[in-house]
Design an enzyme around this catalytic site. Structure first.
Site, short mmCIF file in Angstrom:
data_model
loop_
_atom_site.label_atom_id
_atom_site.label_comp_id
_atom_site.label_asym_id
_atom_site.label_seq_id
_atom_site.Cartn_x
_atom_site.Cartn_y
_atom_site.Cartn_z
N PRO A 2 -20.37 -12.53 -9.23
CG PRO A 2 -22.01 -14.18 -9.23
CD PRO A 2 -20.74 -13.76 -9.93
CD GLU A 3 -17.91 -7.55 -5.53
OE1 GLU A 3 -17.52 -7.32 -4.37
OE2 GLU A 3 -17.76 -6.73 -6.46
#
Length: 271
Positions: A2-3
């Site tokens: 996840p960014e």
């Protein structure tokens, strides 16, 4: 993994359910995460969640005693569930709230973390040396330009350095450089001030758009209510190596930089 937009979407998803709620219980099923879950984690019990913030990819749940600092790692998800929801495989931690709900962390790879911090959160070793938030007023083209001087590292690698700016991960670095027309292999120190001004605008717009659209759909990420993000449909270069550029119709090139996939258009990104 996840960014920043995915983590921000997660923060927005859980905030209405946990803000101003008292913590009634913590359940630790497996303390062996990236770092061991803080042994004094139960000290949060009885405390009210006063704010739900984010710093880089860390979720920060503030109380009067301290801050619960959560990180999703590479494969973690946080869900808002009824506290009686049956436990699934890799459900390692629950934060049970007075409203009968619980924040449940599921993390197959256990690269995430659950830390209880009682000192000044901004002085914590994981946070104190981080660069500015990309959507804040602290992140400017002047700041980026000054940090880049005399840097021989490739501009894409430079952008992904959390000491320079947080949260511009692989996907969004690819996309922003394409929109700015900058070759990702260009040395950071050789990019002009004018180009950094354009790049900064595109970084902010790209991340804001990703958050608005609900985060990028990644293999291991879903929003807190279980719905996947939809921004992946709008990606211009990431994951499209060998396919035709939407602008010039020439094939996109894919290379490795610092172990990460870089996709760019040799025709459009020649600056």
């Amino acid at each position: 993994m996840p960014e920043l937009p995915e983590v921000e979407v997660c923060r927005q998803g859980i905030e209405p359910h946990v803000l101003n709620q008292n913590v009634s219980e913590v359940v630790v099923r497996n303390a062996n995460m990236r770092w061991p879950i803080t042994p004094t984690i139960a000290d949060i019990c009885g405390e009210k969640i006063l704010s739900v913030n984010r710093r880089a990819k860390y979720l920060l749940l503030e109380t009067s005693k301290g801050v619960l600092m959560l990180h999703l790692g590479m494969s973690g998800t946080i869900r808002v569930i009824e506290k009686s929801t049956p436990v699934a495989k890799h459900d390692h931690f629950d934060l049970v709230l007075g409203n009968g709900l619980a924040l449940r962390l599921n993390d197959p790879r256990r690269f995430g973390s659950v830390l209880w911090v009682t000192e000044d959160i901004n002085e914590h070793s994981l946070l104190k040396k981080l660069g500015p938030e990309p959507l804040s007023s602290d992140f400017t083209s002047d700041c980026l330009y000054e940090k880049s001087r005399n840097k021989t590292v490739a501009i894409k690698t430079f952008l992904m350095n959390n000491h320079v700016v947080v949260g511009v991960g692989n996907i969004y670095a690819n996309e922003s450089l394409f929109k700015a027309g900058i070759d990702p292999r260009q040395q950071a120190g050789k990019v002009s001030k004018k180009r950094y001004k354009e790049l900064t605008i595109h970084i902010k717009q790209t991340l804001a758009h990703a958050i608005e659209q609900g985060g990028t759909t990644l293999k291991d990420f879903t929003q807190s209510d279980g719905r996947p993000g939809y921004f992946a449909q709008a990606l211009l270069v990431y994951g499209r190596g060998g396919k035709l550029c939407f602008i010039c119709k020439e094939p996109l090139k894919e290379i490795k930089q610092a172990g990460r996939a870089t996709v760019f258009c040799p025709q459009c990104q020649n600056k």
